[in-house]
Design an enzyme around this catalytic site. Structure first.
Site, PDB file in Angstrom:
ATOM      1  N   LYS A 215     106.828  90.115  59.427  1.00 29.88           N
ATOM      2  CA  LYS A 215     106.878  90.197  57.954  1.00 29.88           C
ATOM      3  C   LYS A 215     108.252  89.783  57.480  1.00 29.88           C
ATOM      4  O   LYS A 215     109.270  90.233  58.011  1.00 29.88           O
ATOM      5  CB  LYS A 215     106.608  91.635  57.545  1.00 29.88           C
ATOM      6  CG  LYS A 215     106.893  91.918  56.092  1.00 29.88           C
ATOM      7  CD  LYS A 215     106.104  93.086  55.655  1.00 29.88           C
ATOM      8  CE  LYS A 215     106.923  94.130  54.985  1.00 29.88           C
ATOM      9  NZ  LYS A 215     106.115  95.205  54.470  1.00 29.88           N
ATOM     10  N   THR A 216     108.288  88.933  56.477  1.00 33.88           N
ATOM     11  CA  THR A 216     109.580  88.500  55.951  1.00 33.88           C
ATOM     12  C   THR A 216     109.450  88.228  54.462  1.00 33.88           C
ATOM     13  O   THR A 216     108.455  88.601  53.843  1.00 33.88           O
ATOM     14  CB  THR A 216     110.100  87.265  56.740  1.00 33.88           C
ATOM     15  OG1 THR A 216     111.483  87.112  56.480  1.00 33.88           O
ATOM     16  CG2 THR A 216     109.366  85.977  56.380  1.00 33.88           C
TER      17      THR A 216
END
Ligand code: 5RP
Length: 302
Positions: A215-216
């Site tokens: 996740k970014t």
């Protein structure tokens, strides 16, 4: 002795059809075990290859965030519209009905809050992750943060190892690996540049250390490079609350650049109409709606 009266002889061998071996639909995960793939296929829709994860784990560092004062009132009605729920074990046990059938991505580290030094965390025991039947474990990695880079990267490594831990070591390891995938969550310190170079590095570090997905944050410049260099799927966080049309545009641009989905929180539960927002985001992520069409859907559903 089994009753053989009326026994029907087996005949449907399908000699003209070789048994199919289908490639797994998520990049970088072909060589993982059956359990990991099955859990990922519950989180990501195998038809679209994408996911809408609903994040409500904010309380573990921020306390009663706006929109999460009463998770039972605000989040529970949204769960059926998400592909996956991301939360802490405390919220899961105290508020989320065990009768719900969506996969859970369990926030699996904790230890510090916004009041002190973020990310000096330790990880949950994998037994507790199994106990709540989680489909994935989410762990923060703070690349570039002097105080917490080492501990958070080690946390990810440890969590990946636990996800692969053997239940019965003397037996065939493949049969007894726990098979729980890990979501690497890239944390961004106050002093770090939020650009494609940084997110490229941080997502790659998560994947190199064994995260099954990462996740970014979306960035306008060069996000397609962030996605291309990461060997496993990327989902984006929403970040601070934006006007609804802007949040839909953010999701659209991320998907167009190759993201495999969103893991959004505040842009859903702080929206004036969270349910309409869930539906509009799902339209963007799974059906490729344009931001304009999705915003129209949001307004129609309000
Ligand atoms: C915090 C998280 C949050 O779940 C994540 O930031 C998603 O929420 P939002 O869309 O509100 O940013 O991982 O570490």
């Amino acid at each position: 002795m089994a009753d053989m009266d009326g026994f029907k002889e087996a005949s449907a061998y399908g000699f003209d059809q070789p048994q199919r071996n289908e490639a797994f639909f998520l990049k970088g995960n072909e060589n993982r075990g059956w359990g990991v793939k099955n859990r990922l296929a519950r989180i990501f829709n195998p038809k679209s290859g994408h996911t809408v994860m609903l994040a409500c784990d904010h309380g573990f560092i921020m306390g009663p965030t706006s929109g999460l004062e009463r998770v039972d009132l605000t989040i529970n009605p949204l769960i059926e519209y998400a592909d996956c729920l991301m939360c802490t074990r405390g919220i899961l046990r105290s508020v989320i009905p065990p009768t719900m059938s969506k996969p859970v991505c369990l926030r699996s580290d904790g230890g510090t809050t916004i009041l002190t030094d973020l990310n000096l965390n330790r990880v949950y025991d994998v037994e507790d992750v199994v106990r709540v039947n989680a489909s994935a474990m989410a762990v923060m990695v703070a690349c570039g943060d002097r105080a917490s880079e080492q501990i958070t990267t080690q946390n990810l490594v440890h969590t990946v190892d636990m996800g692969e831990k053997l239940g019965a070591p003397r037996c065939n390891p493949e049969l007894f690996s726990l098979g729980i995938p890990v979501l690497g969550v890239t944390a961004v310190g106050k002093d770090m540049a939020r650009d494609a170079r940084y997110f490229g590095l941080a997502t790659r570090v998560c994947a190199e250390n064994g995260a099954a997905f990462v996740k970014t944050y979306y960035v306008d410049e060069g996000f397609e490079k962030v996605v291309a260099q990461c060997p496993v799927p990327i989902v984006i966080a929403g970040g601070k609350k934006l006007p609804e049309d802007k949040a839909l545009e953010l999701a659209y641009k991320a998907i167009q650049a190759g993201a495999a989905g969103v893991d959004m929180g505040r842009n859903v539960f702080q929206s004036a109409k969270p349910l309409a927002m869930m539906k509009a985001i799902a339209g963007v992520v799974h059906q490729g709606l344009t931001p304009q069409d999705a915003f129209q859907l949001y307004n129609d559903e309000k």
